[in-house]
Design an enzyme around this catalytic site. Structure first.
Site, PDB file in Angstrom:
ATOM      1  N   GLU A   1      13.001  20.958  23.750  1.00  0.00           N
ATOM      2  CA  GLU A   1      14.066  20.784  22.766  1.00  0.00           C
ATOM      3  C   GLU A   1      13.476  20.092  21.549  1.00  0.00           C
ATOM      4  O   GLU A   1      12.842  19.030  21.660  1.00  0.00           O
ATOM      5  CB  GLU A   1      15.218  19.965  23.359  1.00  0.00           C
ATOM      6  CG  GLU A   1      16.254  19.639  22.295  1.00  0.00           C
ATOM      7  CD  GLU A   1      17.620  19.269  22.828  1.00  0.00           C
ATOM      8  OE1 GLU A   1      18.015  19.760  23.897  1.00  0.00           O
ATOM      9  OE2 GLU A   1      18.299  18.477  22.150  1.00  0.00           O
TER      10      GLU A   1
ATOM     11  N   HIS B   1      25.556  24.206  33.199  1.00  0.00           N
ATOM     12  CA  HIS B   1      25.413  23.129  34.163  1.00  0.00           C
ATOM     13  C   HIS B   1      26.107  23.637  35.429  1.00  0.00           C
ATOM     14  O   HIS B   1      27.029  24.470  35.342  1.00  0.00           O
ATOM     15  CB  HIS B   1      26.045  21.832  33.656  1.00  0.00           C
ATOM     16  CG  HIS B   1      25.269  21.234  32.508  1.00  0.00           C
ATOM     17  ND1 HIS B   1      25.829  20.923  31.303  1.00  0.00           N
ATOM     18  CD2 HIS B   1      23.960  20.911  32.424  1.00  0.00           C
ATOM     19  CE1 HIS B   1      24.892  20.439  30.500  1.00  0.00           C
ATOM     20  NE2 HIS B   1      23.751  20.417  31.157  1.00  0.00           N
TER      21      HIS B   1
ATOM     22  N   HIS C   1      14.310  16.386  21.089  1.00  0.00           N
ATOM     23  CA  HIS C   1      13.688  15.508  22.093  1.00  0.00           C
ATOM     24  C   HIS C   1      12.230  15.224  21.718  1.00  0.00           C
ATOM     25  O   HIS C   1      11.756  14.096  21.865  1.00  0.00           O
ATOM     26  CB  HIS C   1      13.741  16.154  23.475  1.00  0.00           C
ATOM     27  CG  HIS C   1      15.135  16.355  24.009  1.00  0.00           C
ATOM     28  ND1 HIS C   1      15.394  16.911  25.231  1.00  0.00           N
ATOM     29  CD2 HIS C   1      16.349  16.076  23.471  1.00  0.00           C
ATOM     30  CE1 HIS C   1      16.705  16.968  25.434  1.00  0.00           C
ATOM     31  NE2 HIS C   1      17.299  16.468  24.371  1.00  0.00           N
TER      32      HIS C   1
ATOM     33  N   GLU D   1      12.979  19.814  31.214  1.00  0.00           N
ATOM     34  CA  GLU D   1      13.297  19.586  29.792  1.00  0.00           C
ATOM     35  C   GLU D   1      13.030  18.116  29.474  1.00  0.00           C
ATOM     36  O   GLU D   1      13.860  17.248  29.754  1.00  0.00           O
ATOM     37  CB  GLU D   1      14.776  19.922  29.522  1.00  0.00           C
ATOM     38  CG  GLU D   1      15.165  19.702  28.071  1.00  0.00           C
ATOM     39  CD  GLU D   1      16.621  20.080  27.759  1.00  0.00           C
ATOM     40  OE1 GLU D   1      17.302  20.685  28.617  1.00  0.00           O
ATOM     41  OE2 GLU D   1      17.079  19.758  26.648  1.00  0.00           O
TER      42      GLU D   1
ATOM     43  N   ASP E   1      20.558  24.311  21.189  1.00  0.00           N
ATOM     44  CA  ASP E   1      21.319  23.175  21.735  1.00  0.00           C
ATOM     45  C   ASP E   1      21.814  22.334  20.556  1.00  0.00           C
ATOM     46  O   ASP E   1      21.274  21.266  20.265  1.00  0.00           O
ATOM     47  CB  ASP E   1      20.462  22.358  22.705  1.00  0.00           C
ATOM     48  CG  ASP E   1      21.314  21.492  23.627  1.00  0.00           C
ATOM     49  OD1 ASP E   1      22.553  21.488  23.456  1.00  0.00           O
ATOM     50  OD2 ASP E   1      20.753  20.806  24.498  1.00  0.00           O
TER      51      ASP E   1
ATOM     52  N   ASP F   1      29.765  23.659  35.232  1.00  0.00           N
ATOM     53  CA  ASP F   1      30.375  24.585  34.264  1.00  0.00           C
ATOM     54  C   ASP F   1      30.749  25.871  34.999  1.00  0.00           C
ATOM     55  O   ASP F   1      31.735  26.526  34.656  1.00  0.00           O
ATOM     56  CB  ASP F   1      29.390  24.981  33.147  1.00  0.00           C
ATOM     57  CG  ASP F   1      28.997  23.811  32.251  1.00  0.00           C
ATOM     58  OD1 ASP F   1      29.880  22.981  31.954  1.00  0.00           O
ATOM     59  OD2 ASP F   1      27.816  23.746  31.846  1.00  0.00           O
TER      60      ASP F   1
END
Ligand code: XUL
Ligand code: MN
Length: 343
Positions: free
Chosen positions: A209, A48, A212, A173, A282, A51
């Site tokens: 993902e 991110h 998701h 995403e 993830d 980060d």
């Protein structure tokens, strides 16, 4: 055969807090996390924006450049690369009603500016890939926004960002809900349709993902197949999910091994390893996990992925072809189950 490359984000080694309880493990310093990547078999770091550069919005451009360069050096020293940078638009108060699709024009402007900063960071870390998880672009009640307008705002935002940086590529995403009741761009089909509406569809693709897709009631392998058919699967976040509840980010294959096998199979069919794009994991450690072993979920997910690659590659092609030719899918099903069960 080309090797797969693996990545994860620093948030995947975490303190175990959930909406009902505080952290249960001490914070692992960023430098220590970086040290774990190679040890666990990973070379890609997902970031991110904050980060890489903490408190990114309070920094001057010079500070941002300096801190991002320091981060790049840390990566180089460990033999790691940045896979992508994602703007964290969901924690700042200005983004309470969303970013690119907020009703307040000032919030929309803020989201664009923050994303441009994230793009600057991506360039400084040596990647052209941005991931957009559209966390708060959606509604709690349908009447609060005009969905038609929202999709147009999103397209306009993407166009401005594509113009801001000619080399940058966006992987959207999709996620159907959480934190919102209903999110815009809930599936990869929506993401790819958005791509074709932008000024440069060659630079807008997707990241799928597993959890998701499952939350949207869809099969992650077929979602990946759709993106691969459009040459738009630019990353994956593999994990698992036990039914339609909160986003669990369980270890890959931990709930549905056959589903995991089929995700690996479609990646193999699509030549994903040859693209040298990353296999992102993830995944989150369970809250019960003790600190000294709170990284095993990453190691295990990667190990399961590689075991499933072997399973896909060793499935007898002649059996597959014969079963299909005979339209004997019961036999094919049994062959798959036996193959998965036998060591
Ligand atoms: C949220 C999620 C994020 C994105 C990166 O559910 O998966 O971690 O992957 O912003
Ligand atoms: Mn993710």
């Amino acid at each position: 055969m080309t090797e797969y490359r693996f990545s994860f984000g620093p948030w995947n080694i975490h303190e175990g807090a959930d909406p009902f309880g505080p952290p249960v493990r001490p914070t692992v310093e960023f430098a220590r996390k970086l040290g774990l990547y190679r040890e666990l078999g990973f070379e890609g770091v997902q970031f991110h924006d904050d980060d890489a550069v903490p408190d990114v919005e309070d920094k001057t451009f010079d500070q941002l450049q300096k801190e991002a360069a320091e981060m790049k050096k840390l990566l180089d020293d460990q033999g790691l690369v940045a896979e992508f940078v994602a703007p964290r638009l969901w924690e700042t108060p200005q983004g309470v009603d969303g970013g690119y699709t907020a009703n307040d024009p000032a919030a929309r402007q803020w989201a664009l500016e923050r994303t441009k900063r994230a793009i600057d960071i991506a360039h400084l870390l040596g990647t052209n890939l941005m991931v957009l998880w559209l966390a708060r672009e959606g509604t709690y009640i349908r009447e609060s926004k005009n969905a038609i307008e929202a999709y147009h705002l999103l397209r306009d935002a993407l166009n401005q960002l594509l113009e801001y940086s000619p080399p940058i590529h966006f992987a959207i995403e999709p996620k159907p809900n959480e934190p919102m009741d209903q999110a815009y761009v809930p599936t990869i089909g929506h993401a790819i349709a958005m791509s074709y509406q932008t000024c440069d569809p060659t630079r807008v693709g997707g990241l799928i993902e597993s959890a998701h897709a499952l939350l949207a009631g869809l099969d992650p392998a077929d979602e990946m197949g759709f993106a691969l058919a459009h040459d738009k699967l630019w990353s994956v976040h593999l994990n698992d999910q036990n039914g339609l509840k909160f986003d669990q980010d369980k270890s890959f294959g931990a709930v549905n091994l056959r589903g995991a096998y089929n995700q690996v199979r479609v990646l193999e069919l699509g030549g994903y390893s040859e693209s040298q794009r990353f296999v992102g994991l993830d995944v989150k450690a369970m809250r019960t996990q003790k600190p000294e072993v709170a990284h095993l979920h990453l190691k295990n997910s990667r190990a399961v992925f590689l075991m499933l690659v072997d399973k896909v590659r060793s499935f007898p092609q002649d059996v597959q072809q014969q079963c299909v030719a005979d339209r004997n899918y019961e036999a094919l099903e049994m062959a798959v189950l036996e193959h998965l069960l036998v060591k």
